[in-house]
Motif scaffolding. Structure first.
Motif, PDB file in Angstrom:
ATOM      1  N   ASN A  35       0.817  -1.216   0.000  1.00  0.00           N
ATOM      2  CA  ASN A  35       0.000   0.000   0.000  1.00  0.00           C
ATOM      3  C   ASN A  35       0.850   1.265   0.000  1.00  0.00           C
ATOM      4  OD1 ASN A  35       1.009  -0.347   2.563  1.00  0.00           O
ATOM      5  ND2 ASN A  35      -0.973  -0.356   3.604  1.00  0.00           N
ATOM      6  N   CYS A  54      -3.335 -13.410   4.176  1.00  0.00           N
ATOM      7  CA  CYS A  54      -4.726 -13.099   3.818  1.00  0.00           C
ATOM      8  C   CYS A  54      -5.199 -13.976   2.652  1.00  0.00           C
ATOM      9  CB  CYS A  54      -4.856 -11.628   3.431  1.00  0.00           C
ATOM     10  SG  CYS A  54      -4.273 -10.474   4.691  1.00  0.00           S
ATOM     11  N   ASP A  58     -11.179 -12.386   0.482  1.00  0.00           N
ATOM     12  CA  ASP A  58     -11.681 -11.517   1.539  1.00  0.00           C
ATOM     13  C   ASP A  58     -12.122 -10.170   0.978  1.00  0.00           C
ATOM     14  OD1 ASP A  58     -11.050 -13.524   3.304  1.00  0.00           O
ATOM     15  OD2 ASP A  58      -9.166 -12.600   3.978  1.00  0.00           O
ATOM     16  N   ALA A  59     -13.144  -9.590   1.588  1.00  0.00           N
ATOM     17  CA  ALA A  59     -13.647  -8.296   1.126  1.00  0.00           C
ATOM     18  C   ALA A  59     -12.591  -7.209   1.247  1.00  0.00           C
ATOM     19  CB  ALA A  59     -14.896  -7.915   1.925  1.00  0.00           C
ATOM     20  N   ASP A  60     -11.751  -7.314   2.290  1.00  0.00           N
ATOM     21  CA  ASP A  60     -10.723  -6.291   2.513  1.00  0.00           C
ATOM     22  C   ASP A  60      -9.328  -6.816   2.171  1.00  0.00           C
ATOM     23  OD1 ASP A  60     -10.604  -8.119   4.538  1.00  0.00           O
ATOM     24  OD2 ASP A  60     -10.338  -6.643   6.148  1.00  0.00           O
ATOM     25  N   LYS A 333       0.698  -3.347   7.916  1.00  0.00           N
ATOM     26  CA  LYS A 333      -0.578  -2.945   8.514  1.00  0.00           C
ATOM     27  C   LYS A 333      -0.468  -1.669   9.341  1.00  0.00           C
ATOM     28  CE  LYS A 333      -2.309  -7.676   8.654  1.00  0.00           C
ATOM     29  NZ  LYS A 333      -2.820  -8.774   9.490  1.00  0.00           N
TER      30      LYS A 333
END
Length: 509
Positions: A35, A54, A58-60, A333
């Motif tokens: 990111n 992950c 997954d939605a995120d 994160k």
């Protein structure tokens, strides 16, 4: 302009290992969080997308703007990275019916494919995933399979975009280094000219331009990182470098005098500063590991500020920060996920008015040693075990007092001297003793004792990112335990730490 491979980190525990393998090919690479995509410059020759804990379903799920570099540069997706490439191009990823983890063998391979050159049928690979690519986009081709994973590797038609479901960076993938070489050297066209010698030449030239005639103050610790950093800066600016070695009261036994003596032959301008009382005062009553680290870091800054004011025209603070410090302090994160703070990473307070120069902040520990050898540093410094910046403060669990430091210094000295005496020191990456905040019952002669417990810790590693406990001989451990209990007043029990990293860390705090 140094050629490089850009590694985008999606949180995999193996990301740093990918970087290590690429650098073993004498190709420079950098890790950046997915990111925080850096500018795509001409120096970047290819991009590797790491694995992740992950799921792409997954939605995120973490993702990246692939259009920023796809069709422009070669891309290699590893595990999660492969699934991300497949799904975002119209393929389908579903949960595996059986979690695929561990060794597998390639039973189909497109031998003419550039990524697969030199890989043998039935060669072993390492899988670690809970999802599977069940269907590829129509313009993707399967280039390798295993018995249970049809899409073990793929290529997008007409472009240098590849995905592999296995991990080439781990030693369990027996031909993983060949695959990475195919991608980095043959497909990306990297010239493999990033060596210790080229790093020294480039860095010294950069430092000369960056520092000019400014004075630099640098804190020496006696260890590999600060010593190599000092020699690089010294080679660039000579007498304009002022080195300070601080006795923070948390060093190993007799280390302050020994380190000052060892630097006399290196041509460095070194001043020793006794600041024990300042550090003990700052640590008084602190038990929390982070609080201790921050107190030590602040006191170091205060001491260096005092010393810097004694030198005219100091504009820079030199530091021995290395790449793992930087990586561990920049989490995918965000800062909240950082395992622990590093005292030598980050900005300085405004009052200090010094800029920071960190000539080693792109190197792993073993690379620092190679650079040090190129610079001609003596083996007794290059071969020294890593020692934490906060010193014995984070090996004393609980609050720190001069009395506890004195006990731990004695224990540590017996342990390290024993390793050297038995020829075990160079077989170990790092070793030390921890003073535990517990007491235990013992018997000495006919008397009952209730005294302290110490834990011995020795690990094997390559760069400290992962580590295994050192399997020291039982007879050695028995002898050292006996020697410690007999010679160190206040200790009646010795234990040995057999935890690996991960899940433990090398230091206890």
């Amino acid at each position: 302009m140094t050629e490089q491979i850009l590694i985008l980190d999606f949180g995999s525990q193996f990301t740093q290992l990918i970087a290590r393998r690429v650098r073993e090919l004498n190709v420079y690479c950098e890790i950046h969080p997915y990111n925080n995509l850096p500018p795509i410059t001409p120096a970047i020759k290819g991009i590797i997308l790491s694995g992740s804990p992950c799921s792409v379903r997954d939605a995120d799920a973490p993702t990246v703007h692939l259009a920023a570099f796809r069709h422009k540069l070669p891309v290699l997706g590893v595990c999660y990275g492969a699934q991300l490439l497949a799904q975002t191009s119209g393929g389908e990823v579903k949960p595996s019916s059986i979690r695929e983890y561990g060794r597998a063998r390639i039973n189909h391979i497109e031998t003419g494919n550039r990524l697969m050159q030199g890989l043998d049928l039935n060669s072993q690979v390492w899988m670690s995933h809970g999802d599977t690519i069940t269907s590829l986009p129509t313009d993707f081709d399967v280039i390798a399979s295993t018995e249970t994973v049809r899409v073990a590797a793929f290529q997008a038609q007409g472009e240098e975009t590849y995905g592999i479901q296995f991990h080439p960076e781990v030693t369990h993938t027996t031909q993983g280094k060949q695959l990475l070489k195919n991608f980095v050297v043959d497909i990306c066209g990297c010239s493999q000219d990033w060596t210790a010698e080229s790093f020294v030449d480039t860095t010294v030239a950069t430092l000369k331009e960056q520092l000019g005639n400014d004075n630099v103050v640098l804190g020496l610790s006696g260890g590999v990182d600060s010593s190599v950093a000092a020699m690089l800066i010294h080679r660039a600016i000579g007498a304009n470098l002022y080195c300070v070695f601080v006795d923070n009261g948390l060093l190993r036994k007799d280390e302050f005098e020994g380190v000052l003596e060892s630097y006399k032959t290196m041509g460095l301008n070194v001043k020793g500063v006794d600041a024990k009382d300042q550090f003990y005062h700052a640590l008084a009553g602190l038990s929390d590991p982070e609080a201790k680290r921050k107190a030590i870091g602040k006191t170091f800054i205060d001491v260096f500020d005092q010393e810097a004011h004694r030198i005219e025209n100091v504009a820079w603070l030199g530091q021995g920060t290395i790449y793992p410090d930087v990586i561990e302090s920049v989490s995918v994160k965000g800062p909240s996920a950082t395992i622990k703070s590093h005292h030598n990473v980050g900005g300085l307070p405004d009052f200090m008015k010094l800029k920071v120069v960190e000539p080693l902040n792109t190197l792993f520990k073993d690379e620092v040693r190679l650079v040090g050898r190129t610079l001609g540093l003596p083996n007794h410094i290059l071969g020294r075990h890593p020692f934490p910046g906060p010193g014995l403060a984070i090996r004393i669990l609980g609050d720190v007092t001069p009395e506890k430091v004195a006990i731990l210094q004695q224990v540590d000295a017996l342990f390290i001297d024993g390793l050297r005496r038995e020829g075990l020191y160079d077989q170990v990456w790092q070793a030390g003793a921890m003073l535990l905040p517990v007491q235990s019952v013992g018997v000495m002669g006919d008397e009952r004792t209730y005294e302290r417990v110490v834990a011995l810790r020795a690990v094997t590693s390559v760069d400290g990112m992962t580590a295994d406990w050192a399997h020291l001989p039982y007879t050695f451990l028995a002898d050292i335990s006996n020697e410690i209990i007999n010679k160190v007043k206040g200790v009646n029990r010795v234990v040995y730490d057999i935890s690996s990293k991960p899940p433990a860390t090398i230091e206890w705090e």
